[in-house]
Design an enzyme around this catalytic site. Structure first.
Site, PDB file in Angstrom:
ATOM      1  N   TYR A 142       0.837  -1.216   0.000  1.00  0.00           N
ATOM      2  CA  TYR A 142       0.000   0.000   0.000  1.00  0.00           C
ATOM      3  C   TYR A 142       0.868   1.261   0.000  1.00  0.00           C
ATOM      4  O   TYR A 142       0.365   2.355  -0.288  1.00  0.00           O
ATOM      5  CB  TYR A 142      -0.949   0.048   1.207  1.00  0.00           C
ATOM      6  CG  TYR A 142      -1.951  -1.092   1.310  1.00  0.00           C
ATOM      7  CD1 TYR A 142      -2.153  -1.974   0.256  1.00  0.00           C
ATOM      8  CD2 TYR A 142      -2.706  -1.279   2.456  1.00  0.00           C
ATOM      9  CE1 TYR A 142      -3.057  -3.016   0.365  1.00  0.00           C
ATOM     10  CE2 TYR A 142      -3.612  -2.318   2.572  1.00  0.00           C
ATOM     11  CZ  TYR A 142      -3.785  -3.190   1.521  1.00  0.00           C
ATOM     12  OH  TYR A 142      -4.673  -4.228   1.634  1.00  0.00           O
TER      13      TYR A 142
ATOM     14  N   HIS B  79       0.481 -11.659   2.028  1.00  0.00           N
ATOM     15  CA  HIS B  79      -0.599 -10.928   1.357  1.00  0.00           C
ATOM     16  C   HIS B  79      -1.356 -11.788   0.343  1.00  0.00           C
ATOM     17  O   HIS B  79      -2.565 -11.678   0.185  1.00  0.00           O
ATOM     18  CB  HIS B  79       0.003  -9.694   0.680  1.00  0.00           C
ATOM     19  CG  HIS B  79      -0.971  -8.584   0.462  1.00  0.00           C
ATOM     20  ND1 HIS B  79      -0.617  -7.262   0.505  1.00  0.00           N
ATOM     21  CD2 HIS B  79      -2.303  -8.593   0.191  1.00  0.00           C
ATOM     22  CE1 HIS B  79      -1.675  -6.514   0.267  1.00  0.00           C
ATOM     23  NE2 HIS B  79      -2.710  -7.298   0.063  1.00  0.00           N
TER      24      HIS B  79
HETATM   25  N1  LIG Z   1      -5.763  -8.687   1.701  1.00  0.00           N
HETATM   26  C1  LIG Z   1      -6.063  -8.151   0.547  1.00  0.00           C
HETATM   27  O1  LIG Z   1      -5.641  -8.611  -0.531  1.00  0.00           O
HETATM   28  C2  LIG Z   1      -6.942  -6.932   0.519  1.00  0.00           C
HETATM   29  C3  LIG Z   1      -7.536  -6.532  -0.706  1.00  0.00           C
HETATM   30  C4  LIG Z   1      -8.367  -5.420  -0.691  1.00  0.00           C
HETATM   31  C5  LIG Z   1      -8.600  -4.731   0.486  1.00  0.00           C
HETATM   32  N2  LIG Z   1      -8.011  -5.128   1.664  1.00  0.00           N
HETATM   33  C6  LIG Z   1      -8.215  -4.403   2.934  1.00  0.00           C
HETATM   34  O2  LIG Z   1      -9.608  -4.196   3.131  1.00  0.00           O
HETATM   35  C7  LIG Z   1      -9.862  -2.814   3.333  1.00  0.00           C
HETATM   36  C8  LIG Z   1     -11.261  -2.452   2.884  1.00  0.00           C
HETATM   37  O3  LIG Z   1     -11.419  -2.605   1.486  1.00  0.00           O
HETATM   38  P1  LIG Z   1     -11.613  -1.378   0.510  1.00  0.00           P
HETATM   39  O4  LIG Z   1     -11.064  -0.179   1.172  1.00  0.00           O
HETATM   40  O5  LIG Z   1     -11.057  -1.717  -0.803  1.00  0.00           O
HETATM   41  O6  LIG Z   1     -13.176  -1.295   0.286  1.00  0.00           O
HETATM   42  P2  LIG Z   1     -14.462  -1.136   1.261  1.00  0.00           P
HETATM   43  O7  LIG Z   1     -14.046  -0.965   2.672  1.00  0.00           O
HETATM   44  O8  LIG Z   1     -15.417  -2.202   0.894  1.00  0.00           O
HETATM   45  O9  LIG Z   1     -15.096   0.209   0.711  1.00  0.00           O
HETATM   46  C9  LIG Z   1     -14.476   1.452   0.824  1.00  0.00           C
HETATM   47  C10 LIG Z   1     -15.399   2.448   0.118  1.00  0.00           C
HETATM   48  O10 LIG Z   1     -16.624   2.575   0.859  1.00  0.00           O
HETATM   49  C11 LIG Z   1     -16.910   3.933   1.101  1.00  0.00           C
HETATM   50  N3  LIG Z   1     -17.471   4.035   2.457  1.00  0.00           N
HETATM   51  C12 LIG Z   1     -16.909   3.623   3.613  1.00  0.00           C
HETATM   52  N4  LIG Z   1     -17.747   3.843   4.657  1.00  0.00           N
HETATM   53  C13 LIG Z   1     -18.870   4.409   4.144  1.00  0.00           C
HETATM   54  C14 LIG Z   1     -20.073   4.869   4.721  1.00  0.00           C
HETATM   55  N5  LIG Z   1     -20.308   4.767   6.028  1.00  0.00           N
HETATM   56  N6  LIG Z   1     -21.004   5.412   3.893  1.00  0.00           N
HETATM   57  C15 LIG Z   1     -20.772   5.528   2.555  1.00  0.00           C
HETATM   58  N7  LIG Z   1     -19.650   5.090   1.945  1.00  0.00           N
HETATM   59  C16 LIG Z   1     -18.695   4.538   2.736  1.00  0.00           C
HETATM   60  C17 LIG Z   1     -15.592   4.658   1.007  1.00  0.00           C
HETATM   61  O11 LIG Z   1     -15.787   5.962   0.519  1.00  0.00           O
HETATM   62  P3  LIG Z   1     -15.417   7.242   1.444  1.00  0.00           P
HETATM   63  O12 LIG Z   1     -13.930   7.292   1.499  1.00  0.00           O
HETATM   64  O13 LIG Z   1     -16.044   8.365   0.698  1.00  0.00           O
HETATM   65  O14 LIG Z   1     -16.035   7.023   2.793  1.00  0.00           O
HETATM   66  C18 LIG Z   1     -14.806   3.830  -0.001  1.00  0.00           C
HETATM   67  O15 LIG Z   1     -15.059   4.262  -1.317  1.00  0.00           O
HETATM   68  C19 LIG Z   1      -8.752  -2.143   2.549  1.00  0.00           C
HETATM   69  O16 LIG Z   1      -8.620  -0.783   2.876  1.00  0.00           O
HETATM   70  C20 LIG Z   1      -7.571  -3.005   2.930  1.00  0.00           C
HETATM   71  O17 LIG Z   1      -7.082  -2.641   4.213  1.00  0.00           O
HETATM   72  C21 LIG Z   1      -7.204  -6.234   1.683  1.00  0.00           C
END
Ligand SMILES: NC(=O)c1ccc[n+]([C@@H]2O[C@H](COP(=O)([O-])OP(=O)(O)OC[C@H]3O[C@@H](n4cnc5c(N)ncnc54)[C@H](OP(=O)(O)O)[C@@H]3O)[C@@H](O)[C@H]2O)c1
Length: 267
Positions: free
Chosen positions: A40, A98
């Protein structure tokens, strides 16, 4: 030793000041679990953000992930030291691999033993895996033994409930950590989640997080918006009935978002 708090803040895609600010905002509302990764490129900002809040080291649960370019014998432990230096901590609470090594280029025995070595050397409290399939989880337990792998962090949200992997992880004694719990924001458009949320004056995000908790999953949503971060932390007002759980269960359509060429053959 601190257990992983059920809810954490994710930091994928967050760079520079945006990452710093999101983590500060999350810690201010009460989040005590932060998820980052070498790839990241924000471990430094995450570490700085944590330091600004003067929280006892034991009271914040930090996860980072080793990228597969560092699975070689020489670079694995060195890369963990580099992560710790960027995060400005002596240890992380959870260190994950990862992804499984693409096309098994590095044998699983080798990189899982490096992961275990990191734990033995005190560089992490717990070790785990991410994006592992059922067969890979089974093999990992054969290699490291039962009770060693703390979690499998996988894509899991209402549209891709990943039931087979979740059930097998639990049978194998691993916690399920759901990444992309909001399907990167798509859950906000769901009429079912909106309808259930209306009963509690809650958002689809809060309903999703309540569903995760009822299922027994840990989860790490990300947000750059302080109101959303607060909203997410306060999901506990949502009390889902069995019928609500069933309705959310029916949203599963197997829609996978993260599917890179280097990924494994999914279950
Ligand atoms: N291990 C892996 O391979 C892997 C892969 C992908 C992700 N991850 C981890 O999982 C975490 C979460 O995944 P992600 O960040 O991709 O997606 P996510 O958490 O499913 O979604 C994030 C999105 O949701 C919106 N959001 C969040 N809270 C909200 C609310 N209360 N109301 C409206 N919109 C909301 C955010 O926009 P705003 O910013 O406008 O709130 C952002 O666009 C990552 O940050 C990472 O740490 C791990």
């Amino acid at each position: 030793m601190q257990d992983m708090p059920q809810l954490g803040i994710g930091t994928f895609r967050l760079e520079d000041d945006t990452a710093h600010k999101a983590v500060v905002d999350a810690l201010k509302v009460g989040f005590r679990h932060v998820d980052t990764a070498q790839i990241y490129g924000n471990e430094e900002q995450v570490g700085d953000a944590i330091r600004t809040q003067n929280i006892d080291r034991d009271d914040v649960f930090i996860t980072t992930k080793v990228w597969f370019d560092h699975f070689g014998n020489d670079s694995f432990i060195a890369s963990v030291h580099e992560s710790l230096a960027k995060l400005k901590v002596d240890y992380v609470d959870l260190l994950l691999v990862h992804w499984p090594s693409p096309h098994d280029k590095v044998p699983m025995e080798q990189y899982l033993n490096s992961l275990k070595q990191a734990k033995d050397e005190g560089l992490t409290r717990h070790i785990g895996v991410s994006n592992f399939t059922i067969a890979q989880m089974e093999k990992a337990v054969e290699i490291l033994g039962e009770g060693e792998i703390y979690t499998n962090q996988v894509e899991l949200h209402p549209y891709m409930q990943n039931r087979g992997v979740a059930e097998r992880a639990e049978e194998l004694g691993m916690k399920v950590t759901a990444y992309m719990p909001f399907a990167v924001g798509k859950v906000m458009d769901s009429d079912v989640l909106k309808d259930i949320g209306n009963k509690f004056n809650a958002t689809p995000a809060q309903v999703t997080l309540a569903w995760m908790k009822n299922k027994g999953y840990h989860t790490i949503p990300s947000s750059t918006n302080p109101d959303h971060i607060k909203d997410n932390f306060e999901f506990d007002k949502v009390k889902l009935s069995d019928e609500d759980m069933e309705r959310i269960g029916e949203l599963d359509n197997g829609e996978r978002i993260v599917d890179p060429d280097f990924g494994p053959e999914w279950d």
